[in-house]
Design a protein around this motif. Structure first.
Motif, short mmCIF file in Angstrom:
data_model
loop_
_atom_site.label_atom_id
_atom_site.label_comp_id
_atom_site.label_asym_id
_atom_site.label_seq_id
_atom_site.Cartn_x
_atom_site.Cartn_y
_atom_site.Cartn_z
N LEU A 102 0.83 -1.21 0.00
CA LEU A 102 0.00 0.00 0.00
C LEU A 102 0.86 1.27 0.00
O LEU A 102 0.52 2.25 -0.66
N ALA A 103 1.96 1.25 0.74
CA ALA A 103 2.86 2.41 0.75
C ALA A 103 3.48 2.62 -0.63
O ALA A 103 3.63 3.76 -1.09
N GLN A 104 3.81 1.53 -1.32
CA GLN A 104 4.33 1.65 -2.67
C GLN A 104 3.26 2.24 -3.59
O GLN A 104 3.55 3.13 -4.40
N ARG A 105 2.03 1.78 -3.45
CA ARG A 105 0.93 2.32 -4.26
C ARG A 105 0.74 3.82 -3.97
O ARG A 105 0.54 4.61 -4.88
N ALA A 106 0.83 4.21 -2.69
CA ALA A 106 0.69 5.62 -2.32
C ALA A 106 1.78 6.46 -2.99
O ALA A 106 1.50 7.56 -3.48
N SER A 107 3.00 5.97 -3.03
CA SER A 107 4.07 6.73 -3.67
C SER A 107 3.82 6.88 -5.17
O SER A 107 4.14 7.92 -5.75
N GLU A 108 3.22 5.87 -5.79
CA GLU A 108 2.88 5.98 -7.21
C GLU A 108 1.79 7.03 -7.43
O GLU A 108 1.84 7.78 -8.40
N ILE A 109 0.83 7.09 -6.52
CA ILE A 109 -0.25 8.07 -6.62
C ILE A 109 0.31 9.48 -6.49
O ILE A 109 -0.03 10.38 -7.26
N VAL A 110 1.18 9.69 -5.51
CA VAL A 110 1.75 11.02 -5.27
C VAL A 110 2.58 11.48 -6.46
O VAL A 110 2.56 12.67 -6.81
N GLU A 111 3.29 10.59 -7.10
CA GLU A 111 4.17 10.95 -8.21
C GLU A 111 3.44 11.12 -9.54
O GLU A 111 4.01 11.65 -10.49
N ASP A 112 2.19 10.69 -9.62
CA ASP A 112 1.45 10.74 -10.89
C ASP A 112 0.88 12.14 -11.12
O ASP A 112 -0.04 12.56 -10.43
N PRO A 113 1.42 12.88 -12.10
CA PRO A 113 0.95 14.24 -12.33
C PRO A 113 -0.44 14.30 -12.97
O PRO A 113 -1.05 15.37 -13.02
N CYS A 114 -0.94 13.18 -13.44
CA CYS A 114 -2.25 13.15 -14.12
C CYS A 114 -3.42 13.01 -13.16
O CYS A 114 -4.57 13.11 -13.57
N ILE A 115 -3.15 12.75 -11.89
CA ILE A 115 -4.22 12.56 -10.92
C ILE A 115 -4.61 13.91 -10.32
O ILE A 115 -3.76 14.62 -9.77
N SER A 116 -5.89 14.24 -10.40
CA SER A 116 -6.39 15.51 -9.85
C SER A 116 -6.45 15.42 -8.33
O SER A 116 -6.28 14.35 -7.74
#
Length: 66
Positions: free
Chosen positions: A24-38
């Motif tokens: 889950l922490a790895q998934r969270a880091s992917e979310i934070v780094e994704d510039p396409c997510i509003s």
């Protein structure tokens, strides 16, 4: 021929619950780094990580991923 040198070695032993939190922490880091997510998308993504993740990594300063 390779010049590989081993300077240290270790084993991480963890429970299935701990491994899930790492995932889950790895998934969270992917979310934070994704510039396409509003911002709304980030809020929804944080909620999808579940209550155990939120308890371990609570929001800070009005930012779920603070």
């Amino acid at each position: 021929m390779a010049n590989n040198y081993l300077s240290s070695s270790f084993i991480l032993e963890m429970s299935a619950d701990d491994a899930e939190m790492v995932r889950l922490a790895q998934r969270a880091s992917e979310i934070v780094e994704d510039p396409c997510i509003s911002d709304t998308g980030r809020d929804l993504a944080y909620a999808d990580l579940g209550p155990r993740f939120a308890a371990l990594f609570p929001p800070k300063d009005d930012d779920d991923f603070g």
